[in-house]
Scaffold this motif. Structure first.
Motif, PDB file in Angstrom:
ATOM      1  N   MET A 184       0.837  -1.184   0.000  1.00 42.90           N
ATOM      2  CA  MET A 184       0.000   0.000   0.000  1.00 42.90           C
ATOM      3  C   MET A 184       0.882   1.249   0.000  1.00 42.90           C
ATOM      4  O   MET A 184       1.884   1.311   0.694  1.00 42.90           O
ATOM      5  CB  MET A 184      -0.918  -0.031   1.240  1.00 42.90           C
ATOM      6  CG  MET A 184      -1.847  -1.249   1.217  1.00 42.90           C
ATOM      7  SD  MET A 184      -2.955  -1.336  -0.264  1.00 42.90           S
ATOM      8  CE  MET A 184      -2.172  -2.640  -1.236  1.00 42.90           C
ATOM      9  N   ALA A 185       0.495   2.189  -0.767  1.00 42.41           N
ATOM     10  CA  ALA A 185       1.391   3.296  -1.084  1.00 42.41           C
ATOM     11  C   ALA A 185       0.907   4.615  -0.482  1.00 42.41           C
ATOM     12  O   ALA A 185      -0.274   4.802  -0.199  1.00 42.41           O
ATOM     13  CB  ALA A 185       1.500   3.453  -2.592  1.00 42.41           C
ATOM     14  N   THR A 192       4.606   2.286  -7.883  1.00 41.52           N
ATOM     15  CA  THR A 192       5.134   2.297  -6.521  1.00 41.52           C
ATOM     16  C   THR A 192       6.590   1.835  -6.527  1.00 41.52           C
ATOM     17  O   THR A 192       6.916   0.824  -7.137  1.00 41.52           O
ATOM     18  CB  THR A 192       4.272   1.383  -5.626  1.00 41.52           C
ATOM     19  OG1 THR A 192       2.946   1.904  -5.612  1.00 41.52           O
ATOM     20  CG2 THR A 192       4.811   1.337  -4.203  1.00 41.52           C
ATOM     21  N   VAL A 203       0.170   8.089  -1.533  1.00 44.26           N
ATOM     22  CA  VAL A 203      -0.159   8.681  -2.817  1.00 44.26           C
ATOM     23  C   VAL A 203      -0.511  10.156  -2.633  1.00 44.26           C
ATOM     24  O   VAL A 203      -1.258  10.507  -1.718  1.00 44.26           O
ATOM     25  CB  VAL A 203      -1.360   7.944  -3.461  1.00 44.26           C
ATOM     26  CG1 VAL A 203      -1.743   8.584  -4.786  1.00 44.26           C
ATOM     27  CG2 VAL A 203      -1.059   6.469  -3.628  1.00 44.26           C
ATOM     28  N   HIS A 214      -4.460   2.512   0.293  1.00 47.34           N
ATOM     29  CA  HIS A 214      -3.472   3.575   0.127  1.00 47.34           C
ATOM     30  C   HIS A 214      -3.727   4.704   1.123  1.00 47.34           C
ATOM     31  O   HIS A 214      -4.851   4.952   1.532  1.00 47.34           O
ATOM     32  CB  HIS A 214      -3.543   4.167  -1.283  1.00 47.34           C
ATOM     33  CG  HIS A 214      -3.242   3.196  -2.363  1.00 47.34           C
ATOM     34  ND1 HIS A 214      -2.144   2.385  -2.348  1.00 47.34           N
ATOM     35  CD2 HIS A 214      -3.907   2.899  -3.513  1.00 47.34           C
ATOM     36  CE1 HIS A 214      -2.141   1.631  -3.431  1.00 47.34           C
ATOM     37  NE2 HIS A 214      -3.189   1.919  -4.152  1.00 47.34           N
TER      38      HIS A 214
END
Lengths: 239, 239, 239, 239
Positions: free
Chosen positions: C1-2, C226, C4, C47
């Protein structure tokens, strides 16, 4: 986590005592160990590993095995010609469908690699046991994850340019050799939906696949080559 | 036959006696000589050659000069920052229109090259006067015409990977260095309609541009970078 | 999970009632919704989403925000010139370090994209509200995961070739337009360690970011962009 | 000026009266005419042209003919399977040595092209006689010399994406089709020292090779594919 099949010609290790001493259970066994090795840094991957060798029925690669394989590794050397055309066809078809393929060392001359590249895959070589240093030329690539700026292998066979392959989509490693040569030693390709990685290290006379950095590259390459879903490939006549 | 402009910073040669001894009339003069040299093998090219230096008005590159230039060569090192933004804009614009650009040695850090690459163009280096061997990794490339499998330069400055440039469209040379490094030393790009070639050799302390093979590469690169006609680039609102 | 960050110029939506009706909370809000949308097929991604707009201090992109950003999305159109050089420098630097960048629609003319491409990024266009069909030309690409063979958008602005960008590393989509044009509408690049994806759809007058397939592409592109760890980029003088 | 060999399957024209009416002397004769046509703009090229067909001994491509050929054009459709493996081997070998290869239309499924690409070369198609417009996406490319921004062909067979080929080194044309599809219709590759160009137009039922723009592309492609000298490719054991 991927379904991985490691294909090894498995002749040198049964024919030559010195090589057997380096890889007593076969190169495939050492690679299998590398792929499930945690190395103190990352957790051990939870791949499902299968091995196959030239002298198995259908070289250990019947249709159902390939169908279940996410990533195939290929090590061959002295018996490329004994690999049947039917198995080459099947491997090519599966790569184009999305199966990852990692071709190792003298596998550059395998029928499978030549079929997918469309070139001779020729190179220069010298068995001199000199030092090789693999420089990471693409530090942002996932296959280089966790490496330093280079990998040093004290004793290797030399491979030199020109390497007759299509220009790689992405060049990850370039090797320096003590004797004065260079080589594009980590080359990424895509063919159809499949990811292909050629990785040079691996001469059978030296314990290359015991090297921690080489083992890390193999693990990274399996992760990179594992298929993603993508979109359907719909061919044929359109209404 | 092309209209060629050779741009040289031309400071080292005027500031340092040892460098002046290597390039008494400036690096640009030696390159100009190389480009019109027949070398006993091919006829001397009939290019129209112009030179320009940093301390000329508008660095010797006013709009009309660039307009008439088919291929621009660029050598700079210690004074990259003194190149005006207006000249960089103009060079970029002309390259995108089709002018060829050959960037030499420490020109990797020029504003012009960084502008066109979009990256830092960083690398590793060491001034050690060691041997460099440039391997032809793309023997079918016109820039390699007439060369042997490698070029050897007995004394050079080392440049090492990683070289922070976009993956080249075509890699022609890879260098081996005595001290243990490798470098992508001949890189082809296209940007807009223009052809760009980065060529590593050329340190100011050694007579690199007197080397016959290096001179041949420069001539080949000018031929390769000379614009072709192409189709019109029509941008804007369509009816 | 990034982590963002969605950057939006956020002017059209505040200046024009018809556009405000399409994107009442701004294009960034709709994109944020798309990125955390599960869509009935996959689970909603987890995210951490941040938004930033032109009129925020430092355009909402101070150094610490960029430092914590894994993937930056960029939508701009009428006010590209108001983006400060300092922010452009910082975004470029972070991309080269590994931050992913997704450039949307008229963002092709943003300073950030032009800086990273080195070209004009020009194209042809026509605001005609015609149909666009985006064909998946690379079905094996992760950005195409879960799509059909094409995406159809009933009303869009037309963008036509030639598109003055470097040849993409990988072309994922090509658009067909009702009015007779084509466009490379999904282009992948790497610059330094960073992954860059240009995605054409997104005109402010149509609810393009409400389209399920477009939303899926945005989610896929964030996953693809990512950063991975890679190897260290060690520049400078070597001992 | 090049030694050009035009290979044509030459079955449709002898089997079908309607096709014979379009190409009374065979597609190869019309292409030969195109390659030596001056077109009022450039002088007529002074190529040495040879033709060869499937039903000639060794398909008209014995070793000495290929040895003397600089550029080979290939048109085939219904009888790909009848081309002997020996001739395919020989053509591949010559391409890797430097011979140019231009593959036309349904030649995408030829053994020669599939061998060099390593993929299925599949695509979608529909014989509907609709309009095709080929957009120049790379205006700086020599194969686009002298063209306008697009080529329009009023009646063609449709080819649609996905086209299962390796990502082209350089994409010159992308086609728009009246029925709603797109296709990468001008693709450049290098394999070994040889240049390969795939060019889509050419259905046997329409006089495509009478079109002035298509003829210009064929002439440009022959110039582009003509081998350059390069450096020697030295493979084998090094001392």
């Amino acid at each position: 986590m991927a379904d991985v099949t490691i294909w090894n010609e498995y002749r040198h290790e049964r024919e030559d005592d010195e090589i057997a001493a380096v890889y007593p259970d076969g190169i495939h066994a050492t690679i299998a160990d590398a792929l499930t090795d945690g190395d103190g840094r990352d957790e051990a991957p939870d791949h499902s590993i299968r091995t196959a060798t030239l002298d198995d029925p259908e070289h250990g690669l019947p249709a159902d095995v390939l169908e279940e394989t996410d990533v195939l590794l290929w090590w061959g050397h002295e018996a490329h010609d004994e690999v049947s055309g039917a198995v080459v066809d099947r491997v090519q078809e599966r790569v184009l469908e999305g199966m990852g393929l990692i071709v190792l060392h003298s596998g550059h001359y395998s029928k499978v690699f030549k079929r997918l590249m469309g070139t001779t895959c020729s190179l220069q070589y010298r068995e001199d046991g000199g030092t090789e240093r693999l420089w990471v030329v693409d530090p942002g690539h996932p296959i280089a994850d966790g490496l330093d700026e280079s990998i040093e292998l004290p004793r290797t066979e030399m491979y030199g340019e020109p390497f007759d392959v299509p220009e790689p989509d992405r060049l990850v490693f370039t090797s320096w050799f003590e004797g004065g040569e260079v080589f594009r030693s980590g080359c990424c390709y895509r063919r159809g939906s499949g990811r292909i990685f050629y990785f040079r290290p691996g001469h059978e006379e030296y314990p290359i696949y015991e090297d921690d950095d080489v083992r890390r590259v193999l693990r990274n390459a399996v992760d990179w080559a594992t298929p993603t879903e993508g979109a359907p490939r719909t061919f044929g006549e359109r209404d």
